[in-house]
Design an enzyme around this catalytic site. Structure first.
Site, PDB file in Angstrom:
ATOM      1  N   CYS A  96     -21.863  25.701 -55.716  1.00 16.64           N
ATOM      2  CA  CYS A  96     -21.559  27.006 -56.310  1.00 16.64           C
ATOM      3  C   CYS A  96     -22.729  27.424 -57.191  1.00 16.64           C
ATOM      4  O   CYS A  96     -23.249  26.596 -57.950  1.00 16.64           O
ATOM      5  CB  CYS A  96     -20.286  26.886 -57.139  1.00 16.64           C
ATOM      6  SG  CYS A  96     -19.783  28.416 -57.928  1.00 16.64           S
ATOM      7  N   HIS A 138     -13.220  29.537 -51.315  1.00 13.97           N
ATOM      8  CA  HIS A 138     -13.993  29.250 -52.530  1.00 13.97           C
ATOM      9  C   HIS A 138     -14.245  30.539 -53.321  1.00 13.97           C
ATOM     10  O   HIS A 138     -14.035  30.579 -54.542  1.00 13.97           O
ATOM     11  CB  HIS A 138     -15.312  28.577 -52.131  1.00 13.97           C
ATOM     12  CG  HIS A 138     -16.267  28.361 -53.258  1.00 13.97           C
ATOM     13  ND1 HIS A 138     -16.642  27.103 -53.682  1.00 13.97           N
ATOM     14  CD2 HIS A 138     -16.948  29.229 -54.055  1.00 13.97           C
ATOM     15  CE1 HIS A 138     -17.485  27.219 -54.700  1.00 13.97           C
ATOM     16  NE2 HIS A 138     -17.697  28.495 -54.944  1.00 13.97           N
ATOM     17  N   GLU A 139     -14.675  31.590 -52.618  1.00 15.63           N
ATOM     18  CA  GLU A 139     -15.011  32.831 -53.326  1.00 15.63           C
ATOM     19  C   GLU A 139     -13.763  33.509 -53.886  1.00 15.63           C
ATOM     20  O   GLU A 139     -13.793  34.034 -54.995  1.00 15.63           O
ATOM     21  CB  GLU A 139     -15.779  33.786 -52.404  1.00 15.63           C
ATOM     22  CG  GLU A 139     -17.114  33.262 -51.902  1.00 15.63           C
ATOM     23  CD  GLU A 139     -18.032  32.716 -52.986  1.00 15.63           C
ATOM     24  OE1 GLU A 139     -17.925  33.146 -54.152  1.00 15.63           O
ATOM     25  OE2 GLU A 139     -18.853  31.830 -52.678  1.00 15.63           O
TER      26      GLU A 139
HETATM   27 NI    NI Z   1     -18.785  29.605 -56.291  1.00 16.96          NI
END
Ligand code: NI
Length: 168
Positions: A96, A138-139
């Protein structure tokens, strides 16, 4: 266009719940262009969410097309995204831009269906699997104030310090 500053853990702004987009105007389109430029400038550069640059609105961009040999939908700009179907589970390594020094193993659904709207407010629907499905999940987590660090089964066994940035 401009490259925006990316907030990093443990910045408290990354923990906020983002609000839905209601105004689909030129200001939004300028912001999205800057957000995309910021994503493409970053190491890994396959996804970004608006709260990572301090704007707590439900906007994400995912584009995993640079990864070889995977199924993908190309560039996806998802405004107000909702995952409406999940199937299967898999463990995979995630990084990330807001957690630059670590990667971690996270359990995610293998296949999802996501609905959203585009930059003009028109409806979108994508079926995603594998790495792309992982990136979307994830986003979207960022929109709910969650980092992959919050999803680790075990910090002791599933968190890894990066030696160098992964080039894609
Ligand atoms: Ni991220």
């Amino acid at each position: 266009m401009a490259i925006l500053e990316v907030l990093t853990y443990p910045d408290e702004r990354l923990e906020q719940i983002s609000q839905p987009v209601e105004q689909f105007d030129d200001e939004l389109r300028t912001f999205v262009a800057d957000l995309e430029e910021t994503m493409r400038a970053g190491p890994g550069g396959v996804g970004i969410a608006a709260p990572q640059v301090g704007r707590t609105q439900r906007i994400v961009i995912v584009d995993v097309s640079v990864k070889p040999k995977i199924k993908h939908n190309g560039r996806m700009l998802l405004v107000n995204p909702e995952i409406i179907e999940w199937e299967g589970y898999a463990v995979g390594r995630e990084g990330c831009m807001s957690v630059p020094d670590y990667t971690g193993n996270v359990i995610r659904a293998e296949r999802i269906v996501v609905e959203a709207v585009d930059i003009f407010g028109a409806p979108l629907r994508y079926e995603c699997e594998g790495y792309e499905a992982r990136a979307v999940q994830h986003e979207i987590d960022h929109l709910d104030g969650l980092l992959f660090l919050d999803r680790l089964v075990s910090r002791r066994n599933d968190l890894f310090r990066r030696k160098v940035y992964q080039k894609v």
